[in-house]
Structure formats: structure tokens, C-alpha cells
Enzyme design. Structure first.
Site, PDB file in Angstrom:
ATOM      1  N   ASP A 145       0.866  -1.108  -0.245  1.00 40.99           N
ATOM      2  CA  ASP A 145      -0.043   0.070   0.071  1.00 40.99           C
ATOM      3  C   ASP A 145       0.954   1.115  -0.008  1.00 40.99           C
ATOM      4  O   ASP A 145       2.032   1.133  -0.034  1.00 40.99           O
ATOM      5  CB  ASP A 145      -0.927   0.097   1.103  1.00 40.99           C
TER       6      ASP A 145
ATOM      7  N   TYR B  68     -14.157   7.520 -12.629  1.00 42.92           N
ATOM      8  CA  TYR B  68     -14.113   6.266 -11.784  1.00 42.92           C
ATOM      9  C   TYR B  68     -14.641   5.322 -12.705  1.00 42.92           C
ATOM     10  O   TYR B  68     -13.947   3.981 -12.687  1.00 42.92           O
ATOM     11  CB  TYR B  68     -14.713   6.494 -10.543  1.00 42.92           C
TER      12      TYR B  68
HETATM   13  N1  LIG Z   1     -15.847   0.818  -1.135  1.00 38.22           N
HETATM   14  C1  LIG Z   1     -16.820   0.498  -2.177  1.00 38.22           C
HETATM   15  O1  LIG Z   1     -17.905   1.098  -2.090  1.00 38.22           O
HETATM   16  C2  LIG Z   1     -16.291  -0.062  -3.473  1.00 38.22           C
HETATM   17  C3  LIG Z   1     -17.294  -0.295  -4.359  1.00 38.22           C
HETATM   18  C4  LIG Z   1     -16.792  -0.907  -5.599  1.00 38.22           C
HETATM   19  C5  LIG Z   1     -15.404  -1.147  -6.075  1.00 38.22           C
HETATM   20  N2  LIG Z   1     -14.471  -0.685  -4.890  1.00 38.22           N
HETATM   21  C6  LIG Z   1     -13.184  -0.871  -5.082  1.00 38.22           C
HETATM   22  O2  LIG Z   1     -12.633  -1.733  -3.975  1.00 38.22           O
HETATM   23  C7  LIG Z   1     -11.153  -1.522  -3.918  1.00 38.22           C
HETATM   24  C8  LIG Z   1     -10.918  -1.252  -2.569  1.00 38.22           C
HETATM   25  O3  LIG Z   1     -11.340  -0.179  -1.923  1.00 38.22           O
HETATM   26  P1  LIG Z   1     -12.044  -0.128  -0.552  1.00 38.22           P
HETATM   27  O4  LIG Z   1     -13.455   0.027  -0.548  1.00 38.22           O
HETATM   28  O5  LIG Z   1     -11.412  -1.004   0.306  1.00 38.22           O
HETATM   29  O6  LIG Z   1     -11.454   1.442  -0.222  1.00 38.22           O
HETATM   30  P2  LIG Z   1     -10.326   1.812   0.693  1.00 38.22           P
HETATM   31  O7  LIG Z   1     -10.323   3.322   0.434  1.00 38.22           O
HETATM   32  O8  LIG Z   1     -10.664   1.596   2.265  1.00 38.22           O
HETATM   33  O9  LIG Z   1      -8.991   0.971   0.366  1.00 38.22           O
HETATM   34  C9  LIG Z   1      -8.319   1.391  -0.900  1.00 38.22           C
HETATM   35  C10 LIG Z   1      -6.969   1.154  -0.569  1.00 38.22           C
HETATM   36  O10 LIG Z   1      -5.929   1.497  -1.677  1.00 38.22           O
HETATM   37  C11 LIG Z   1      -5.021   2.003  -1.401  1.00 38.22           C
HETATM   38  N3  LIG Z   1      -4.082   2.853  -2.543  1.00 38.22           N
HETATM   39  C12 LIG Z   1      -4.855   4.036  -3.013  1.00 38.22           C
HETATM   40  N4  LIG Z   1      -3.943   4.348  -3.674  1.00 38.22           N
HETATM   41  C13 LIG Z   1      -2.823   3.337  -3.827  1.00 38.22           C
HETATM   42  C14 LIG Z   1      -1.532   3.270  -4.617  1.00 38.22           C
HETATM   43  N5  LIG Z   1      -1.378   4.218  -5.439  1.00 38.22           N
HETATM   44  N6  LIG Z   1      -0.990   2.331  -4.659  1.00 38.22           N
HETATM   45  C15 LIG Z   1      -1.135   1.315  -3.682  1.00 38.22           C
HETATM   46  N7  LIG Z   1      -2.369   1.394  -2.756  1.00 38.22           N
HETATM   47  C16 LIG Z   1      -3.270   2.444  -3.117  1.00 38.22           C
HETATM   48  C17 LIG Z   1      -5.368   2.896  -0.275  1.00 38.22           C
HETATM   49  O11 LIG Z   1      -4.344   3.392   0.611  1.00 38.22           O
HETATM   50  C18 LIG Z   1      -6.191   1.921   0.517  1.00 38.22           C
HETATM   51  O12 LIG Z   1      -5.479   1.389   1.630  1.00 38.22           O
HETATM   52  C19 LIG Z   1     -11.054  -0.407  -4.738  1.00 38.22           C
HETATM   53  O13 LIG Z   1     -10.480  -0.886  -6.182  1.00 38.22           O
HETATM   54  C20 LIG Z   1     -12.188   0.333  -5.097  1.00 38.22           C
HETATM   55  O14 LIG Z   1     -12.295   0.887  -6.378  1.00 38.22           O
HETATM   56  C21 LIG Z   1     -15.141  -0.094  -3.625  1.00 38.22           C
END
Ligand SMILES: NC(=O)c1ccc[n+]([C@@H]2O[C@H](COP(=O)([O-])OP(=O)(O)OC[C@H]3O[C@@H](n4cnc5c(N)ncnc54)[C@H](O)[C@@H]3O)[C@@H](O)[C@H]2O)c1
Length: 252
Positions: free
Chosen positions: A37, A156
Site C-alpha cells: 500500500d 472512476y
Molecule cells: N467501497 C466501495 O463501495 C467500492 C465499490 C466498488 C469497488 N470498490 C473498489 O474496491 C477496492 C478497495 O477499496 P476499499 O473500498 O477497500 O477502499 P479503501 O479506500 O478503504 O481502500 C483502498 C486502499 O487502496 C490504497 N491505495 C490507494 N492508492 C494506492 C496506490 N497508488 N498504491 C497502492 N495502494 C493504494 C489505499 O491507501 C487504501 O488502503 C478499490 O479498487 C475500489 O475502487 C470499492
């Protein structure tokens, strides 16, 4: 016996949210996990917590937009654990802006992390999986990569649509090497991301659009990733696993 015994996994974006849940579940199922991360303090805390539970995990700084960071992560997995069987491309960012009024920099940033990050991870891990005799890549897309969602920023959605098709392209190219590649499409999941993305709209207000009547939990996604990562899904590739409480499949 664990469902991932003897497997070595790399998971991006594992310092919190869904990624941290996947690191913990995969370790509990017997995998050795290298996870990365950009949030090093949080990542180290996850590493310490899972190590206390007896899991074999290693945190590494991994900005998914950096070739060099990917190279180091794959090198670490191979030198410490001998192979790479699984990659979960989970890291992602969202945008607050819902419309076209975003800057070119914001567009580039979302595409860099969400789409190029998946490409770079895949590119770096494929040779290691070929050396291991096969593998499973799980790409975290979104229902925003399938449907035109009013609450998702167009940038997005475009980045997640790119992940959806890149997944199938990767699956087609590497099926003959025994490398599978599938995408997961979460609906609204209760993590920091949904709170940031919905901005002034409280995430709870989105429950009304979800037939199952609740936001998704991180484990809802982690269990899907576990299935696609392990050998139970040995004949599954180029598919889309939608985990969204019925949002895309059930019309009101
Ligand atoms: N939460 C939702 O509703 C949702 C819905 C659909 C898809 N997603 C996808 O699920 C995945 C996980 O998201 P989440 O909900 O756990 O959100 P989150 O924000 O809790 O976690 C995302 C993680 O990615 C890390 N990150 C961001 N930029 C980065 C980089 N350049 N290099 C490495 N790490 C990086 C962040 O530091 C964080 O730890 C993402 O791909 C997100 O787009 C989330």
C-alpha cells in the site's frame, strides 16, 4: 486444512478496507501473503495484527503506479516464499466529483491508480506465475464498471470499465499458461472509500438502492476473492463476479 495452503499471494491496497480483509482471510486460509500500500503505518499495523494471529504476511511499500515497487514486491514474494500463485489487484481511489468538471490531472490520477495499476501488477506478476506453472489474478473492478451509475464519477467508472475488459483480455492471453484472471464488481461497500466518494451524502442513505437492504461488508468481497483465488475455481476464468446485494440484477 486451509483453502489456500501452500499458495503465495500478493495483494495491493492492503492497509485498510477490503484489501486488509483479504490479507487477513487469505492468511487464515493458509496463504503466505505479501501485501502493499502507500499507507505504510497502517500497513505495518495490519502486518503486526495478522502475525499475532499466526498468519505469515509481509508488508511492503507498493505504489501500484510504480514499476519499481511492483518489481520489489514480486521479488520479495519469490525470494522469501519461492513463488507467486495469486495476485489481487485491489488498490483503488475514487473521486468526489460526479460530473465532467474534473481536472485533467484528476482524470489521469484515477486512471493511473485504478487502471494502469492493474496493468502494471499483472505485467510484473505474469512471469512469476509462468515460473510457478500457473496462477490466479483477481481484479477488483466495481458495478460502476458495468452500469452507468449516477453516483459514480465518470472517470472512476471509466477506470473500472477498463479493468473489466483488461481482465478478459488477460484471461484470453494467458489461459494456455494455466493463469486465470477474473474480476469482482462490488456494489456499495462500507469502507472509507464510499464515505469519501459520496462526499456530503451519508453512505447509509444509499441503502435504499440496495435490494438486500444493507451496505456490503469487507468480508462479502474477501470471500469472493478467496473463491476466485483458490483451486475451487480452477475452471473459472474471464468471468465477472458481481457482489452488490442485488443492485445490478434486480430492477426496482
Ligand atoms: N467501497 C466501495 O463501495 C467500492 C465499490 C466498488 C469497488 N470498490 C473498489 O474496491 C477496492 C478497495 O477499496 P476499499 O473500498 O477497500 O477502499 P479503501 O479506500 O478503504 O481502500 C483502498 C486502499 O487502496 C490504497 N491505495 C490507494 N492508492 C494506492 C496506490 N497508488 N498504491 C497502492 N495502494 C493504494 C489505499 O491507501 C487504501 O488502503 C478499490 O479498487 C475500489 O475502487 C470499492
Amino acid at each position: 486444512m486451509g483453502r489456500l495452503d501452500d499458495k503465495v499471494a500478493i495483494i495491493s491496497g492492503g492497509a485498510k478496507g477490503q484489501g486488509a480483509a483479504e490479507v487477513e482471510l487469505f492468511a487464515a486460509e493458509g496463504a503466505k501473503v505479501v501485501f502493499g500500500d502507500v499507507l505504510d503505518d497502517e500497513g505495518k499495523k495490519v502486518e503486526a495484527r495478522i502475525a499475532e494471529l499466526g498468519g505469515e504476511v509481509e508488508y511492503v511499500h507498493l505504489d501500484v503506479t510504480s514499476d519499481e515497487d511492483w518489481r520489489k514486491a514480486v521479488d520479495l514474494a519469490e525470494s522469501k516464499y519461492g513463488r507467486v500463485d495469486i495476485l489481487v489487484n485491489n488498490a483503488g481511489i475514487s473521486l468526489r466529483h460526479q460530473d465532467m468538471d474534473i481536472s485533467n490531472e484528476d482524470w489521469d490520477n484515477v486512471m493511473d491508480v485504478n487502471a494502469k495499476g492493474v496493468f502494471l501488477g499483472t505485467r510484473h506478476v505474469i512471469p512469476a506465475m509462468q515460473r510457478a506453472g500457473g496462477g490466479s489474478i483477481v481484479n477488483i473492478s466495481s458495478i460502476a464498471g458495468i452500469l452507468g451509475r449516477p453516483l459514480a464519477s465518470p472517470a472512476y467508472a471509466a477506470s473500472k470499465g477498463a479493468v473489466r475488459v483488461f481482465t478478459k483480455s488477460t484471461a484470453g492471453r494467458f489461459a494456455s499458461d494455466g493463469i486465470r484472471c477474473n474480476s469482482i464488481h462490488p456494489g456499495p461497500i462500507d469502507t472509507d472509500m464510499i464515505r469519501a466518494a459520496t462526499n456530503s451524502i451519508r453512505p447509509e442513505t444509499r441503502v435504499g438502492e440496495i435490494p438486500m437492504g444493507r451496505l456490503g461488508r469487507v468480508d462479502d468481497i474477501a470471500f469472493g476473492a478467496l473463491y476466485l483465488a483458490c483451486d475451487e475455481s480452477a475452471f473459472v476464468t474471464a468471468t465477472e463476479l458481481v457482489i452488490d446485494g442485488g443492485v445490478t440484477g434486480i430492477r426496482p
